[in-house]
Motif scaffolding. Structure first.
Motif, short mmCIF file in Angstrom:
data_model
loop_
_atom_site.label_atom_id
_atom_site.label_comp_id
_atom_site.label_asym_id
_atom_site.label_seq_id
_atom_site.Cartn_x
_atom_site.Cartn_y
_atom_site.Cartn_z
N VAL A 254 0.86 -1.18 0.00
CA VAL A 254 0.00 0.00 0.00
C VAL A 254 0.90 1.23 0.00
CG1 VAL A 254 -1.85 1.23 1.19
CG2 VAL A 254 -1.74 -1.28 1.29
N ARG A 255 0.64 2.15 -0.94
CA ARG A 255 1.51 3.31 -1.12
C ARG A 255 0.78 4.62 -0.87
NH1 ARG A 255 6.20 1.73 -3.78
NH2 ARG A 255 6.16 -0.45 -4.45
N ALA A 256 1.53 5.62 -0.50
CA ALA A 256 0.95 6.95 -0.27
C ALA A 256 0.57 7.58 -1.60
CB ALA A 256 1.96 7.83 0.46
N ASP A 257 -0.58 8.24 -1.63
CA ASP A 257 -1.00 8.98 -2.82
C ASP A 257 -0.63 10.45 -2.75
OD1 ASP A 257 -2.13 6.83 -4.20
OD2 ASP A 257 -4.02 6.99 -3.11
N LEU A 278 -5.05 2.94 7.47
CA LEU A 278 -3.73 2.47 7.88
C LEU A 278 -2.87 3.61 8.39
CD1 LEU A 278 -3.05 0.20 4.79
CD2 LEU A 278 -4.03 -0.49 6.98
N ALA A 279 -3.02 4.77 7.78
CA ALA A 279 -2.23 5.95 8.15
C ALA A 279 -2.96 7.18 7.63
CB ALA A 279 -0.82 5.88 7.57
N THR A 280 -2.63 8.31 8.23
CA THR A 280 -3.16 9.59 7.77
C THR A 280 -1.99 10.50 7.43
OG1 THR A 280 -5.14 9.38 9.16
CG2 THR A 280 -4.58 11.58 8.38
N SER A 281 -2.07 11.14 6.27
CA SER A 281 -1.03 12.05 5.82
C SER A 281 -1.38 13.47 6.22
CB SER A 281 -0.85 11.96 4.30
OG SER A 281 0.23 12.77 3.88
N THR A 282 -0.43 14.15 6.88
CA THR A 282 -0.64 15.52 7.32
C THR A 282 0.51 16.40 6.83
OG1 THR A 282 0.56 15.22 9.40
CG2 THR A 282 -1.81 14.73 9.43
N THR A 283 0.27 17.70 6.84
CA THR A 283 1.34 18.64 6.53
C THR A 283 2.29 18.71 7.71
OG1 THR A 283 0.27 20.59 7.45
CG2 THR A 283 -0.33 19.96 5.19
N LEU A 284 3.41 19.38 7.52
CA LEU A 284 4.37 19.54 8.62
C LEU A 284 3.81 20.42 9.73
CD1 LEU A 284 7.76 19.87 6.71
CD2 LEU A 284 6.76 17.85 7.80
N LEU A 285 2.76 21.16 9.45
CA LEU A 285 2.12 21.98 10.49
C LEU A 285 0.96 21.25 11.14
CD1 LEU A 285 2.18 25.46 8.70
CD2 LEU A 285 3.77 24.54 10.40
N GLY A 286 0.73 19.97 10.75
CA GLY A 286 -0.25 19.16 11.43
C GLY A 286 -1.62 19.12 10.80
N ASP A 287 -1.83 19.82 9.68
CA ASP A 287 -3.14 19.81 9.03
C ASP A 287 -3.25 18.56 8.16
OD1 ASP A 287 -3.87 22.29 10.12
OD2 ASP A 287 -2.77 23.34 8.52
N GLY A 293 -5.82 12.26 2.29
CA GLY A 293 -5.17 12.19 3.59
C GLY A 293 -5.10 10.79 4.16
N ASP A 294 -6.22 10.07 4.16
CA ASP A 294 -6.25 8.73 4.73
C ASP A 294 -5.77 7.69 3.73
OD1 ASP A 294 -7.12 9.37 7.26
OD2 ASP A 294 -9.25 9.16 6.78
N VAL A 295 -4.88 6.82 4.19
CA VAL A 295 -4.42 5.69 3.39
C VAL A 295 -5.18 4.47 3.87
CG1 VAL A 295 -2.45 4.31 2.70
CG2 VAL A 295 -2.15 6.75 3.19
N ALA A 312 6.68 10.94 3.74
CA ALA A 312 6.29 10.21 2.54
C ALA A 312 6.10 11.17 1.37
CB ALA A 312 5.00 9.44 2.78
N HIS A 313 6.41 10.68 0.18
CA HIS A 313 6.03 11.38 -1.04
C HIS A 313 5.08 10.46 -1.80
CE1 HIS A 313 8.78 8.63 -3.03
NE2 HIS A 313 9.81 9.11 -2.33
N PRO A 314 4.40 10.93 -2.84
CA PRO A 314 3.50 10.05 -3.59
C PRO A 314 4.23 8.82 -4.10
CG PRO A 314 3.14 12.33 -4.21
CD PRO A 314 4.36 12.33 -3.34
N GLY A 315 3.67 7.66 -3.81
CA GLY A 315 4.29 6.40 -4.22
C GLY A 315 5.12 5.73 -3.16
N THR A 316 5.35 6.40 -2.03
CA THR A 316 6.12 5.78 -0.95
C THR A 316 5.39 4.53 -0.42
OG1 THR A 316 7.15 7.85 -0.24
CG2 THR A 316 7.01 6.09 1.40
N PRO A 317 6.07 3.37 -0.33
CA PRO A 317 5.43 2.19 0.25
C PRO A 317 5.24 2.38 1.76
CG PRO A 317 7.73 1.73 -0.26
CD PRO A 317 7.45 3.09 -0.80
N ILE A 318 4.02 2.18 2.21
CA ILE A 318 3.70 2.39 3.62
C ILE A 318 3.60 1.07 4.37
CG2 ILE A 318 1.91 3.21 5.22
CD1 ILE A 318 1.26 5.37 3.18
N CYS A 319 2.85 0.14 3.83
CA CYS A 319 2.79 -1.16 4.50
C CYS A 319 2.54 -2.28 3.49
CB CYS A 319 1.76 -1.18 5.62
SG CYS A 319 0.06 -1.25 5.07
#
Length: 361
Positions: A254-257, A278-287, A293-295, A312-319
Motif C-alpha cells: 500500500v503506497r501513499a497517494d 492504515l495511516a493519515t497524511s498531514t502537513t508539517l504543520l499538522g493539518d 489524507g487517509d491511506v 512520505a512522497h506520492p508512491g512511498t510504500p507504507i505497508c
C-alpha cells in the motif's frame, strides 16, 4: 548432496563433535584474506544435514544474533544428523554495515555464482559449494530493508518437495508461498535439490530480543521435527506453535497517494480489514492533507511489513499486507490470538516501539 559433512579442508568434524571452521571467500583491497566463520555440529548418528545462515545482506543481523544464541546453547545436543551454522554469510558487506557487496551487487541475486565471476559471484559460488552442497535442507534468516520492519514471515516455494514441511515445522504465524527472485539463495538452493526457506523478521542493524527468540525457536522446532535433537530431558524446550498458521500467496504494498508526514494507525502484525485507515497524511504543520489524507487498506489481511519513516512522497510504500486465504477471516485470527498469541503480541509490541501509532479518528 555430494560433499562430505566430515571434511572441511584440513579440519575433520567427527560424529558427536562440534568444530569451528573458516572458509576463505576472498581478499580485501590490501590483499588480506577474508574468511567466513562456520560452526558445524554433528550428532552421534547419521541423519539430515541442515544449514542455518544469516547476513546474506550484511546489515541484516537479527539472524546473526539468533544463530549465536543457538551456538552458545549448552543444551543443544544432536542425536543424529548435523547443523551448519553460518552467522554471517557476507562478511564484506557486514564489515561495512551495508546491504550490498563492495562492488555494489546484491549477493542475494548472485547465486549459485561462478568461480571466475564478479566479487559477489565468487562469494556466492563458495557458499553454494561449501554449504548448500553439503546440506539436505536450509533456513536463511533475513530482516526488512532499511527504513522498514517486517513481522516474522517464512517465505518459500511450497510447490518444491520438502519446502512446505520445512516451513510448517518452523512455525511462524504467516507463511508466504513465493518462489523467490532469480539468483536468490533459497530459490537457487531449491533448484539443486536442497529445500530452503527464508525468514523475514525485524529491522536492519538490530538484534531484537523477540525476533531472535522466535528465530532460534523456529530452528529448534525444525530440528525436533526431523528427530535430530537428543533426549527430551536434554532437549531445549520448544514452545507451542502460533495460534493459527496463515498461508498466503498474494500480497500487496500500500503506497501513499500524497506527500506529507504520516500518522500510523497500525502496527506490524496487525490484522486489518478492507477500507480500514492504515495511516493519515498531514502537513508539517499538522493539518490533514485534503482528499488523499487517509491511506486505506485494499483488503483483509495481516500487516507483514511497514515503513518506519513517517515522511512520505506520492508512491512511498507504507505497508505490506498478506491477503487472507479462503476460510481464514480476520475475526478468526483475532479470537485465536486472544487465547494463544503471547509471543506474537510481544513481537508486535517490540516492532512498533520505534513507530508512533495513533488511534484512527
Amino acid at each position: 548432496m555430494t560433499t562430505s559433512i566430515e571434511k572441511w579442508g584440513d579440519v575433520h568434524v567427527e560424529a558427536g563433535t562440534s568444530r569451528n571452521v573458516f572458509l576463505d571467500v576472498g581478499e580485501t583491497y590490501s590483499g588480506i584474506t577474508v574468511r567466513i566463520p562456520v560452526h558445524v555440529r554433528r550428532g552421534d548418528e547419521d541423519g539430515p544435514v541442515i544449514f542455518v545462515t544469516a547476513a546474506v545482506h550484511g546489515d541484516e543481523v537479527n539472524g546473526t544474533g539468533a544463530i549465536r544464541q543457538l551456538i552458545r546453547d549448552p543444551d543443544l545436543d544432536l542425536s543424529r544428523g548435523a547443523v551448519i551454522f553460518v552467522p554471517v554469510v557476507n562478511p564484506l558487506a557486514f564489515d561495512r554495515h551495508s546491504r550490498y557487496m563492495p562492488d555494489r551487487r546484491d549477493l542475494n541475486r548472485c547465486f549459485p555464482g561462478r568461480r571466475s565471476g564478479s566479487l559477489a559471484s565468487r562469494l556466492a559460488h563458495t557458499i553454494f559449494s561449501e554449504i548448500v552442497h553439503r546440506s539436505d535442507a536450509g533456513i536463511d534468516l533475513h530482516t526488512a530493508a532499511v527504513r522498514r520492519t517486517n513481522y516474522p514471515t517464512v517465505r518459500g516455494d511450497l510447490s518444491v518437495d520438502g519446502v512446505r514441511e520445512l516451513a510448517e515445522a518452523f512455525g511462524t504465524e504467516v507463511i508466504l508461498d513465493k518462489q523467490g527472485p532469480d539468483g536468490s539463495f533459497r530459490r537457487e538452493a531449491c533448484n539443486v535439490g536442497c529445500p530452503t526457506i527464508s525468514l523475514e523478521a525485524g529491522e536492519v542493524w538490530k538484534v531484537e530480543p523477540a525476533i531472535t527468540t522466535l528465530a532460534s525457536r523456529g530452528v529448534l522446532r525444525v530440528l525436533e521435527h526431523f528427530d535430530m535433537l537428543d533426549t527430551p530431558a536434554k532437549r531445549p524446550s520448544a514452545p507451542r506453535r502460533p495460534p493459527i498458521p496463515v498461508t498466503s500467496d498474494d500480497t500487496t504494498w500500500v503506497r501513499a497517494d500524497a506527500g506529507g508526514f504520516l500518522s500510523f494507525h497500525i502496527r506490524p502484525g496487525d490484522v486489518v480489514r478492507e477500507g480500514q485507515a492504515l495511516a493519515t497524511s498531514t502537513t508539517l504543520l499538522g493539518d490533514e492533507v485534503e482528499e488523499e489524507g487517509d491511506v486505506l487498506s485494499p483488503t483483509d489481511g495481516i500487516v507483514i511489513g511497514m515503513s518506519t519513516l513517517p515522511a512520505a512522497h506520492p508512491g512511498t510504500p507504507i505497508c505490506h499486507i498478506a491477503k487472507l486465504p479462503p476460510g481464514i477471516t480476520a475475526d478468526l485470527i483475532e479470537r485465536r490470538r486472544a487465547r494463544h498469541g503471547e509471543l506474537q503480541e510481544q513481537i508486535r509490541t517490540e516492532l512498533a516501539a520505534n513507530i508512533r501509532v495513533e488511534e484512527d479518528t
